[in-house]
Design a protein around this motif. Structure first.
Motif, PDB file in Angstrom:
ATOM      1  N   HIS A  26      -6.911   6.045   4.725  1.00  0.00           N
ATOM      2  CA  HIS A  26      -7.726   7.005   4.552  1.00  0.00           C
ATOM      3  C   HIS A  26      -7.692   7.911   3.229  1.00  0.00           C
ATOM      4  O   HIS A  26      -8.301   8.277   2.672  1.00  0.00           O
ATOM      5  CB  HIS A  26      -7.751   7.643   5.918  1.00  0.00           C
ATOM      6  CG  HIS A  26      -8.919   8.777   5.710  1.00  0.00           C
ATOM      7  ND1 HIS A  26     -10.193   8.737   5.541  1.00  0.00           N
ATOM      8  CD2 HIS A  26      -8.775  10.412   5.621  1.00  0.00           C
ATOM      9  CE1 HIS A  26     -10.921   9.979   5.483  1.00  0.00           C
ATOM     10  NE2 HIS A  26      -9.880  10.767   5.373  1.00  0.00           N
ATOM     11  N   GLU A  27      -6.173   8.175   3.198  1.00  0.00           N
ATOM     12  CA  GLU A  27      -5.669   8.951   2.028  1.00  0.00           C
ATOM     13  C   GLU A  27      -6.013   8.330   0.781  1.00  0.00           C
ATOM     14  O   GLU A  27      -6.309   8.976  -0.395  1.00  0.00           O
ATOM     15  CB  GLU A  27      -4.245   9.157   2.306  1.00  0.00           C
ATOM     16  CG  GLU A  27      -3.569   9.913   1.150  1.00  0.00           C
ATOM     17  CD  GLU A  27      -1.981   9.994   1.328  1.00  0.00           C
ATOM     18  OE1 GLU A  27      -1.277  10.251   0.221  1.00  0.00           O
ATOM     19  OE2 GLU A  27      -1.486   9.746   2.415  1.00  0.00           O
ATOM     20  N   TYR A  28      -6.164   6.771   0.594  1.00  0.00           N
ATOM     21  CA  TYR A  28      -6.183   6.067  -0.544  1.00  0.00           C
ATOM     22  C   TYR A  28      -7.548   5.623  -0.542  1.00  0.00           C
ATOM     23  O   TYR A  28      -7.955   4.760  -1.355  1.00  0.00           O
ATOM     24  CB  TYR A  28      -5.082   5.200  -0.817  1.00  0.00           C
ATOM     25  CG  TYR A  28      -3.921   5.453  -1.125  1.00  0.00           C
ATOM     26  CD1 TYR A  28      -3.712   5.720  -2.385  1.00  0.00           C
ATOM     27  CD2 TYR A  28      -2.976   6.057  -0.207  1.00  0.00           C
ATOM     28  CE1 TYR A  28      -2.354   6.239  -2.742  1.00  0.00           C
ATOM     29  CE2 TYR A  28      -1.849   6.476  -0.494  1.00  0.00           C
ATOM     30  CZ  TYR A  28      -1.341   6.654  -1.913  1.00  0.00           C
ATOM     31  OH  TYR A  28      -0.420   7.328  -2.204  1.00  0.00           O
ATOM     32  N   ASN A  29      -8.573   6.174   0.244  1.00  0.00           N
ATOM     33  CA  ASN A  29      -9.895   5.508   0.247  1.00  0.00           C
ATOM     34  C   ASN A  29     -10.672   5.344  -0.822  1.00  0.00           C
ATOM     35  O   ASN A  29     -11.788   4.818  -1.256  1.00  0.00           O
ATOM     36  CB  ASN A  29     -10.761   5.956   1.559  1.00  0.00           C
ATOM     37  CG  ASN A  29     -11.100   7.684   1.038  1.00  0.00           C
ATOM     38  OD1 ASN A  29     -11.270   7.895  -0.058  1.00  0.00           O
ATOM     39  ND2 ASN A  29     -11.591   8.187   2.100  1.00  0.00           N
ATOM     40  N   GLN A  30     -10.378   6.312  -1.951  1.00  0.00           N
ATOM     41  CA  GLN A  30     -11.081   6.145  -3.235  1.00  0.00           C
ATOM     42  C   GLN A  30     -10.790   4.953  -4.087  1.00  0.00           C
ATOM     43  O   GLN A  30     -11.576   4.628  -4.784  1.00  0.00           O
ATOM     44  CB  GLN A  30     -10.584   7.721  -3.859  1.00  0.00           C
ATOM     45  CG  GLN A  30      -9.494   7.648  -4.660  1.00  0.00           C
ATOM     46  CD  GLN A  30      -8.119   7.983  -3.527  1.00  0.00           C
ATOM     47  OE1 GLN A  30      -8.459   8.211  -2.258  1.00  0.00           O
ATOM     48  NE2 GLN A  30      -7.080   8.078  -3.995  1.00  0.00           N
ATOM     49  N   ILE A  31      -9.691   4.252  -3.755  1.00  0.00           N
ATOM     50  CA  ILE A  31      -9.384   3.105  -4.650  1.00  0.00           C
ATOM     51  C   ILE A  31      -9.765   1.831  -3.782  1.00  0.00           C
ATOM     52  O   ILE A  31      -9.869   1.053  -4.254  1.00  0.00           O
ATOM     53  CB  ILE A  31      -7.936   2.797  -5.092  1.00  0.00           C
ATOM     54  CG1 ILE A  31      -7.078   2.733  -3.818  1.00  0.00           C
ATOM     55  CG2 ILE A  31      -7.557   4.213  -5.673  1.00  0.00           C
ATOM     56  CD1 ILE A  31      -5.620   2.519  -4.286  1.00  0.00           C
ATOM     57  N   ILE A  32     -10.133   1.836  -2.425  1.00  0.00           N
ATOM     58  CA  ILE A  32     -10.407   0.790  -1.404  1.00  0.00           C
ATOM     59  C   ILE A  32     -11.801   0.613  -1.631  1.00  0.00           C
ATOM     60  O   ILE A  32     -12.645   1.369  -1.182  1.00  0.00           O
ATOM     61  CB  ILE A  32      -9.891   1.192  -0.133  1.00  0.00           C
ATOM     62  CG1 ILE A  32      -8.374   1.324  -0.194  1.00  0.00           C
ATOM     63  CG2 ILE A  32     -10.271  -0.096   0.883  1.00  0.00           C
ATOM     64  CD1 ILE A  32      -7.751   1.852   1.128  1.00  0.00           C
ATOM     65  N   ILE A  33     -12.140  -0.694  -2.141  1.00  0.00           N
ATOM     66  CA  ILE A  33     -13.531  -0.856  -2.219  1.00  0.00           C
ATOM     67  C   ILE A  33     -13.963  -2.095  -1.008  1.00  0.00           C
ATOM     68  O   ILE A  33     -15.239  -2.437  -0.865  1.00  0.00           O
ATOM     69  CB  ILE A  33     -13.922  -1.570  -3.514  1.00  0.00           C
ATOM     70  CG1 ILE A  33     -13.233  -2.804  -3.952  1.00  0.00           C
ATOM     71  CG2 ILE A  33     -13.898  -0.624  -4.708  1.00  0.00           C
ATOM     72  CD1 ILE A  33     -13.655  -3.553  -5.159  1.00  0.00           C
ATOM     73  N   GLY A  34     -12.959  -2.416  -0.477  1.00  0.00           N
ATOM     74  CA  GLY A  34     -13.449  -3.355   0.689  1.00  0.00           C
ATOM     75  C   GLY A  34     -12.360  -3.411   1.786  1.00  0.00           C
ATOM     76  O   GLY A  34     -11.153  -3.537   1.088  1.00  0.00           O
ATOM     77  N   ASP A  57       0.088   2.191 -10.843  1.00  0.00           N
ATOM     78  CA  ASP A  57       0.702   2.819 -10.062  1.00  0.00           C
ATOM     79  C   ASP A  57      -0.040   3.525  -8.685  1.00  0.00           C
ATOM     80  O   ASP A  57       0.712   3.721  -7.841  1.00  0.00           O
ATOM     81  CB  ASP A  57       0.834   4.426 -10.860  1.00  0.00           C
ATOM     82  CG  ASP A  57       1.677   4.029 -12.244  1.00  0.00           C
ATOM     83  OD1 ASP A  57       2.414   3.184 -12.432  1.00  0.00           O
ATOM     84  OD2 ASP A  57       1.393   5.056 -13.067  1.00  0.00           O
ATOM     85  N   GLU A  58      -1.134   3.535  -8.557  1.00  0.00           N
ATOM     86  CA  GLU A  58      -1.968   3.869  -7.368  1.00  0.00           C
ATOM     87  C   GLU A  58      -1.596   2.912  -6.258  1.00  0.00           C
ATOM     88  O   GLU A  58      -1.430   3.063  -5.053  1.00  0.00           O
ATOM     89  CB  GLU A  58      -3.286   3.878  -7.754  1.00  0.00           C
ATOM     90  CG  GLU A  58      -3.753   5.302  -8.447  1.00  0.00           C
ATOM     91  CD  GLU A  58      -5.372   5.080  -8.715  1.00  0.00           C
ATOM     92  OE1 GLU A  58      -5.799   6.201  -8.739  1.00  0.00           O
ATOM     93  OE2 GLU A  58      -5.791   4.130  -9.250  1.00  0.00           O
ATOM     94  N   VAL A  59      -1.751   1.597  -6.735  1.00  0.00           N
ATOM     95  CA  VAL A  59      -1.530   0.461  -5.722  1.00  0.00           C
ATOM     96  C   VAL A  59      -0.020   0.560  -5.352  1.00  0.00           C
ATOM     97  O   VAL A  59       0.549   0.292  -4.173  1.00  0.00           O
ATOM     98  CB  VAL A  59      -1.828  -1.144  -6.438  1.00  0.00           C
ATOM     99  CG1 VAL A  59      -1.319  -2.122  -5.502  1.00  0.00           C
ATOM    100  CG2 VAL A  59      -3.161  -1.151  -6.653  1.00  0.00           C
ATOM    101  N   SER A  60       1.064   0.557  -6.235  1.00  0.00           N
ATOM    102  CA  SER A  60       2.480   0.842  -5.861  1.00  0.00           C
ATOM    103  C   SER A  60       2.554   2.142  -5.068  1.00  0.00           C
ATOM    104  O   SER A  60       3.395   1.908  -4.125  1.00  0.00           O
ATOM    105  CB  SER A  60       3.327   1.162  -7.081  1.00  0.00           C
ATOM    106  OG  SER A  60       3.258   0.068  -7.850  1.00  0.00           O
ATOM    107  N   ALA A  61       1.992   3.274  -5.058  1.00  0.00           N
ATOM    108  CA  ALA A  61       2.032   4.140  -4.296  1.00  0.00           C
ATOM    109  C   ALA A  61       1.621   4.043  -2.734  1.00  0.00           C
ATOM    110  O   ALA A  61       2.350   4.236  -1.888  1.00  0.00           O
ATOM    111  CB  ALA A  61       1.201   5.787  -4.684  1.00  0.00           C
ATOM    112  N   LEU A  62       0.460   3.293  -2.790  1.00  0.00           N
ATOM    113  CA  LEU A  62      -0.198   2.918  -1.379  1.00  0.00           C
ATOM    114  C   LEU A  62       1.035   1.973  -0.577  1.00  0.00           C
ATOM    115  O   LEU A  62       1.173   2.137   0.451  1.00  0.00           O
ATOM    116  CB  LEU A  62      -1.592   2.129  -1.469  1.00  0.00           C
ATOM    117  CG  LEU A  62      -2.149   1.509  -0.478  1.00  0.00           C
ATOM    118  CD1 LEU A  62      -2.428   2.492   0.617  1.00  0.00           C
ATOM    119  CD2 LEU A  62      -3.410   0.884  -0.955  1.00  0.00           C
TER     120      LEU A  62
END
Length: 81
Positions: A26-34, A57-62
């Protein structure tokens, strides 16, 4: 940094951590498209696949946050361009 299309595979071996996994997603929902999640009852695990549009960087953080949860295995792959 440029955004790239990618996939993230998550195997949840202990369902007691499902709420923590969902909170991070949920915290990373802005980068999840499916997202697709399937319980595999024969092995008592859940498998979650994500399609993401994000910087590396975003994927690594997730994946880093998910990987620190006991009973969670996570791998990612990003398109080259």
């Amino acid at each position: 940094m440029e955004k790239r299309l990618g996939v993230v595979a998550i195997i949840l071996e202990d369902k007691k951590y499902a709420d923590r996994v969902n909170d991070i997603l949920h915290e990373y929902n802005q980068i999840i498209i499916g997202r697709m999640g399937l319980p595999y009852k024969e092995r008592s695990v859940a498998v979650i696949s994500l399609i993401v549009d994000a910087t590396s960087d975003e994927v690594s953080a997730l994946t880093g946050k998910l990987g620190r949860i006991d009973g969670v295995t996570v791998k990612s792959a990003l398109a080259k361009g």
